[in-house]
Enzyme design. Structure first.
Site, mmCIF file in Angstrom:
data_model
loop_
_atom_site.group_PDB
_atom_site.id
_atom_site.type_symbol
_atom_site.label_atom_id
_atom_site.label_comp_id
_atom_site.label_asym_id
_atom_site.label_seq_id
_atom_site.Cartn_x
_atom_site.Cartn_y
_atom_site.Cartn_z
ATOM 1 N N GLN A 100 0.697 -1.232 0.366
ATOM 2 C CA GLN A 100 0.393 0.135 0.169
ATOM 3 C C GLN A 100 0.660 1.551 -0.048
ATOM 4 O O GLN A 100 0.220 2.349 -0.455
ATOM 5 C CB GLN A 100 -0.966 0.109 1.128
ATOM 6 N N ARG A 145 3.668 0.010 12.885
ATOM 7 C CA ARG A 145 3.081 -1.254 12.349
ATOM 8 C C ARG A 145 3.720 -0.899 10.579
ATOM 9 O O ARG A 145 2.967 -0.041 9.829
ATOM 10 C CB ARG A 145 2.066 -1.454 12.292
ATOM 11 N N HIS A 179 0.794 -9.263 4.586
ATOM 12 C CA HIS A 179 -0.363 -8.083 4.501
ATOM 13 C C HIS A 179 -0.625 -8.740 2.919
ATOM 14 O O HIS A 179 -0.386 -7.629 1.896
ATOM 15 C CB HIS A 179 -0.098 -6.632 5.029
ATOM 16 N N ASN A 225 -2.101 -10.465 8.449
ATOM 17 C CA ASN A 225 -2.653 -9.959 8.742
ATOM 18 C C ASN A 225 -3.794 -10.123 8.555
ATOM 19 O O ASN A 225 -4.009 -10.111 6.933
ATOM 20 C CB ASN A 225 -2.418 -8.256 7.665
ATOM 21 N N GLU A 226 -5.091 -10.052 9.026
ATOM 22 C CA GLU A 226 -6.812 -10.058 8.832
ATOM 23 C C GLU A 226 -6.514 -11.039 8.138
ATOM 24 O O GLU A 226 -7.624 -11.439 6.311
ATOM 25 C CB GLU A 226 -6.672 -8.612 8.129
ATOM 26 N N ASN A 250 -8.249 -5.599 14.677
ATOM 27 C CA ASN A 250 -8.257 -4.659 13.225
ATOM 28 C C ASN A 250 -10.021 -4.464 13.543
ATOM 29 O O ASN A 250 -10.702 -5.122 13.625
ATOM 30 C CB ASN A 250 -7.460 -4.611 11.792
ATOM 31 N N TYR A 293 -12.899 -1.525 12.493
ATOM 32 C CA TYR A 293 -13.735 -0.398 11.822
ATOM 33 C C TYR A 293 -14.877 -0.242 11.680
ATOM 34 O O TYR A 293 -15.442 1.062 11.924
ATOM 35 C CB TYR A 293 -13.240 -0.170 10.429
ATOM 36 N N GLU A 338 -5.200 -1.901 13.857
ATOM 37 C CA GLU A 338 -5.919 -1.039 12.872
ATOM 38 C C GLU A 338 -6.676 -0.510 13.716
ATOM 39 O O GLU A 338 -7.902 -0.969 13.647
ATOM 40 C CB GLU A 338 -5.661 -1.506 11.937
ATOM 41 N N TRP A 392 -4.824 3.372 11.823
ATOM 42 C CA TRP A 392 -4.588 2.728 10.408
ATOM 43 C C TRP A 392 -5.446 4.577 9.760
ATOM 44 O O TRP A 392 -6.600 4.481 9.739
ATOM 45 C CB TRP A 392 -5.651 1.692 9.486
ATOM 46 N N GLU A 427 -5.215 2.313 -1.491
ATOM 47 C CA GLU A 427 -6.747 1.179 -0.718
ATOM 48 C C GLU A 427 -7.692 0.147 -2.155
ATOM 49 O O GLU A 427 -8.086 -0.030 -1.835
ATOM 50 C CB GLU A 427 -7.460 2.365 -0.632
ATOM 51 N N TRP A 428 -6.028 -1.115 -1.756
ATOM 52 C CA TRP A 428 -6.850 -1.734 -2.179
ATOM 53 C C TRP A 428 -7.426 -2.393 -3.779
ATOM 54 O O TRP A 428 -6.670 -1.257 -4.880
ATOM 55 C CB TRP A 428 -7.724 -3.178 -1.484
HETATM 56 C C1 GBH Z 1 -7.679 -3.587 6.647
HETATM 57 O O1 GBH Z 1 -8.878 -4.476 6.497
HETATM 58 C C2 GBH Z 1 -6.741 -3.510 5.766
HETATM 59 O O2 GBH Z 1 -6.089 -4.715 6.704
HETATM 60 C C3 GBH Z 1 -5.800 -2.612 5.227
HETATM 61 O O3 GBH Z 1 -5.303 -2.777 4.516
HETATM 62 C C4 GBH Z 1 -6.859 -1.684 5.001
HETATM 63 O O4 GBH Z 1 -6.231 -0.896 3.805
HETATM 64 C C5 GBH Z 1 -7.478 -0.519 5.481
HETATM 65 O O5 GBH Z 1 -7.672 -2.507 6.365
HETATM 66 C C6 GBH Z 1 -8.630 -0.317 5.223
HETATM 67 O O6 GBH Z 1 -9.638 -1.010 4.454
HETATM 68 O O7 GBH Z 1 -19.157 -2.662 5.258
HETATM 69 O O8 GBH Z 1 -19.599 -1.454 7.688
HETATM 70 O O9 GBH Z 1 -20.083 -4.419 7.558
HETATM 71 C C7 GBH Z 1 -10.551 -3.884 6.647
HETATM 72 C C8 GBH Z 1 -10.924 -4.817 6.828
HETATM 73 C C9 GBH Z 1 -13.914 -5.904 6.162
HETATM 74 C C10 GBH Z 1 -13.727 -3.483 7.544
HETATM 75 C C11 GBH Z 1 -14.849 -5.337 5.942
HETATM 76 C C12 GBH Z 1 -14.811 -2.967 6.933
HETATM 77 C C13 GBH Z 1 -16.968 -4.260 6.396
HETATM 78 C C14 GBH Z 1 -17.462 -3.000 6.787
HETATM 79 N N1 GBH Z 1 -13.019 -4.612 6.580
HETATM 80 N N2 GBH Z 1 -15.627 -4.430 6.782
HETATM 81 S S1 GBH Z 1 -19.266 -3.273 6.866
#
Ligand code: GBH
Length: 481
Positions: A26, A83, A127, A172-173, A304, A306, A373, A419, A426-427
Site C-alpha cells: 500500500q 506498524r 499483509h 494480517n486479517e 483491526n 472499523y 488498526e 490506520w 486502498e486495495w
Molecule cells: C483493513 O481491512 C486492511 O488491513 C488494510 O490494509 C486496509 O487498508 C484497511 O483495512 C482499510 O480498508 O461494510 O460496514 O460491515 C479492513 C477490513 C472488512 C473492515 C470489512 C470493514 C466491512 C464494514 N474490513 N468491513 S461494513
C-alpha cells in the site's frame, strides 16, 4: 474508579503503545524495482476492472525511496510505535531460497532509522502479498506446500531483522484474504470459482502457516531475541437486531464466521461448533498434532476494527451451491441514522467497546489486546479540506473513548495503532479512498499532517484524550428497530 460518562478528559497508561500502521504494497512503490518479483496483488491490479481506475501499488507513496523522510515525519509527530509489513516477494523474489540483499538492506535501514528515532517497530510478515511465483507453482494458499514456504520466509525475517523487532505479527486479517480472495473474488488472487470450499481451505493453511512460524520463532529465536509474536484478526462488531434467540444465534454465527474462524483454533484448538455443524466436511480437520501446534500460538491478540452492523438470520435460504457467505445465514443491517465513512462503513463507536469486552471475555488473551488498526476514509476533495479532517478526528475521539471505557471494564489493551500513517493504495479502491492521518499528494509525493495526526501526536506525547461532549461515550444506544 473512572466514570467515563462524566469525565470527558481520559487518561491512558504511560506505557500505552500509541502509533500508526501501514502495509508494504500500500505504500512502498518500487514494485518492479530493486529485485522485487510480482505478488498476487501486482497480478490482480493488472486485470482490467478489478481495481478502481486501473490503479496499482506500482508507485504508491514511494516509501521505498522516501522511508527516511517518512521516519522523520513520524519522529516529528512523536509516534511511539510504527506498524509496517515486509514484502515477501521483495525479500525472497523466488518465494523461497536466497534473500534479495537490497531488500535486506532496505528493511534494515528502515529499522535502524526507527530505532534511532525511538520508535518501536511492529512488523507484519504477511499483509496479503503472496509471491506470484508461489501462486503459479502450487496455487498459493490452496496448497499445503505454502506452509513450509511461509515458515522459511518467517525464519529469514527473524534472522535478518529479529535483533531490532520485538513485536511480530504473522498474518494480517486472514478473514479478508480468504473471504475476499477466494469467496467474493474482490481481492487477490480474485478467485470465486468454488466459494463453498476454497475460503475454508485457504484459511486452514493460513492458520497452520501462522502456527508454524510462531513455533519456529519460539523454538529458535525468542530466547535470544526476546520478542513476542501474534496474529492480527479483523472484526466488525455484530449486535443482535432484536432481543430474541434467533437474532442472538445470528450474532454468534456472525462472530464465529469472522473472528472465531481464526481465533477459536488459536485460543481453543478447534473451529467454532457452528461452522463444523453447517459446513460439514467442507471445513478441513486439524490433526491432533496440529491442534497442539495451534493452541496458544499467539503472544498477544492483534485486532483491526472499523465498523458495526445489526444482525438477524438471513432471508435467502440455502443457495443451490454452497457459498462461504451464505453458510453463515446472517443478514447485516445498518441503522439509517448512522453516519458513514467514505467507504460506506457505519461510524458506531459503541461497537468497539462491545467487541473489546467480547474478546476479553471469550478469549482472555494472554499478552492482552493490541489494536493494530482502526481509522476511517473521509472524502477530502481539496488539500485544505483534508487538513481539517474533523470527521476523522471525531471518529477517533469516539472510538478511543470507547476503547478507554473497555479498559475501565477490564479489557487488557496494550496499545492502539491508527490506520493509516499515510493516504495510500486502498486495495480494490485504488487511491480514491484516503485513510491517512497524513495527506499524500500523489503527484508531488508531498506529505502534510492532517488535524487527526495532531490528535494522535498529542496522545503519543502522553496528553489525555479530550472528548467533546457532543460525542457519545456511553455504550447505551437506542436500537432503531
Ligand atoms: C483493513 O481491512 C486492511 O488491513 C488494510 O490494509 C486496509 O487498508 C484497511 O483495512 C482499510 O480498508 O461494510 O460496514 O460491515 C479492513 C477490513 C472488512 C473492515 C470489512 C470493514 C466491512 C464494514 N474490513 N468491513 S461494513
Amino acid at each position: 474508579l473512572l466514570n467515563v460518562n462524566d469525565d470527558r478528559v481520559l487518561p491512558f497508561p504511560a506505557d500505552f503503545l500509541w502509533g500508526a500502521a501501514t502495509a508494504a504494497y500500500q505504500i512502498e512503490g518500487a514494485a518492479d524495482k530493486e529485485g522485487r518479483s510480482p505478488s498476487i496483488w501486482d497480478t490482480f491490479c493488472s486485470i482490467p476492472g478489478k481495481v478502481h481506475n486501473g490503479d496499482s501499488g506500482a508507485h504508491a507513496c514511494e516509501h521505498y525511496y522516501r522511508y527516511a523522510d517518512d521516519v522523520k515525519l513520524m519522529k516529528d509527530l512523536g509516534l511511539k510505535a510504527y506498524r509496517f509489513s515486509i514484502s515477501w516477494s521483495r525479500l525472497l523474489p523466488a518465494g523461497t531460497g536466497k534473500p534479495n540483499h537490497r531488500a535486506v538492506d532496505f528493511y534494515q535501514s528502515l529499522l535502524s532509522e526507527l530505532c534511532s528515532s525511538g520508535i518501536t517497530p511492529v512488523v507484519t510478515l504477511y499483509h496479503w502479498d503472496l509471491p506470484q511465483c508461489l501462486e503459479d507453482k502450487y496455487s498459493g494458499w490452496l496448497s499445503r506446500e505454502v506452509i513450509d514456504d511461509f515458515e522459511y520466509y518467517a525464519s529469514v525475517c527473524f534472522d535478518c531483522f529479529g535483533s531490532e523487532v520485538k513485536h511480530w505479527i504473522t498474518l494480517n486479517e486472514p478473514w479478508c484474504a480468504c473471504a475476499l480472495g477466494y469467496g467474493s473474488g474482490e481481492h487477490a488472487p480474485g478467485r470465486s470459482q468454488d466459494p463453498g470450499k476454497e475460503p475454508y481451505l485457504a484459511a486452514h493453511h493460513m492458520l497452520l502457516a501462522h502456527a508454524r512460524a510462531v513455533k519456529c520463532y519460539r523454538d529458535q529465536y525468542q530466547n535470544t531475541q526476546g520478542g513476542n509474536i501474534g496474529i492480527t484478526l479483523n472484526m466488525d462488531w455484530k449486535e443482535p437486531l432484536g432481543d430474541n434467540a434467533a437474532d442472538q444465534a445470528a450474532q454468534r454465527r456472525a462472530l464465529d464466521w469472522q473472528l472465531g474462524w481464526f481465533a477459536d483454533p488459536i485460543y481453543k484448538g478447534a473451529y467454532p461448533a457452528t461452522m463444523r455443524e453447517r459446513c460439514g466436511d467442507r471445513l478441513p480437520e486439524f490433526s491432533d498434532n496440529e491442534v497442539e501446534l495451534l493452541k496458544g500460538s499467539s503472544d498477544f491478540f492483534g485486532l483491526n476494527h472499523y465498523s458495526t452492523d445489526f444482525v438477524s438470520p438471513g432471508e435467502d435460504g440455502p443457495p443451490a451451491t454452497p457459498n462461504f457467505f451464505a453458510d453463515q445465514d446472517v443478514k447485516n443491517i445498518s441503522d439509517p441514522r448512522w453516519q458513514r465513512t467514505d467507504m460506506g462503513w457505519d461510524i458506531v463507536p459503541w461497537g468497539f467497546e462491545k467487541l473489546l469486552c467480547w474478546i476479553q471475555k471469550e478469549y482472555a488473551p494472554a499478552g492482552g489486546i493490541l489494536v493494530t488498526e482502526n481509522g476511517c476514509a473521509i472524502r477530502e476533495n481539496t488539500e485544505a479540506e483534508a487538513l481539517q479532517d474533523s470527521t476523522r478526528v471525531e471518529y477517533l475521539q469516539g472510538y478511543l473513548a470507547q476503547l478507554h471505557k473497555a479498559m475501565a471494564n477490564g479489557a487488557a489493551i496494550k496499545g492502539y495503532l491508527v490506520w493509516s500513517l499515510l493516504d495510500n493504495f486502498e486495495w480494490s479502491f485504488g487511491y480514491a479512498k484516503r485513510f491517512g492521518i497524513v495527506r499524500v499528494d500523489f503527484v508531488t509525493q508531498q506529505r502534510t499532517p492532517k488535524a487527526s495526526a495532531h490528535l494522535i501526536s498529542s496522545l503519543c506525547k502522553g496528553e489525555k484524550l479530550r472528548v467533546p461532549s457532543r460525542i457519545h461515550v456511553s455504550s447505551e444506544f437506542v436500537p432503531f428497530h
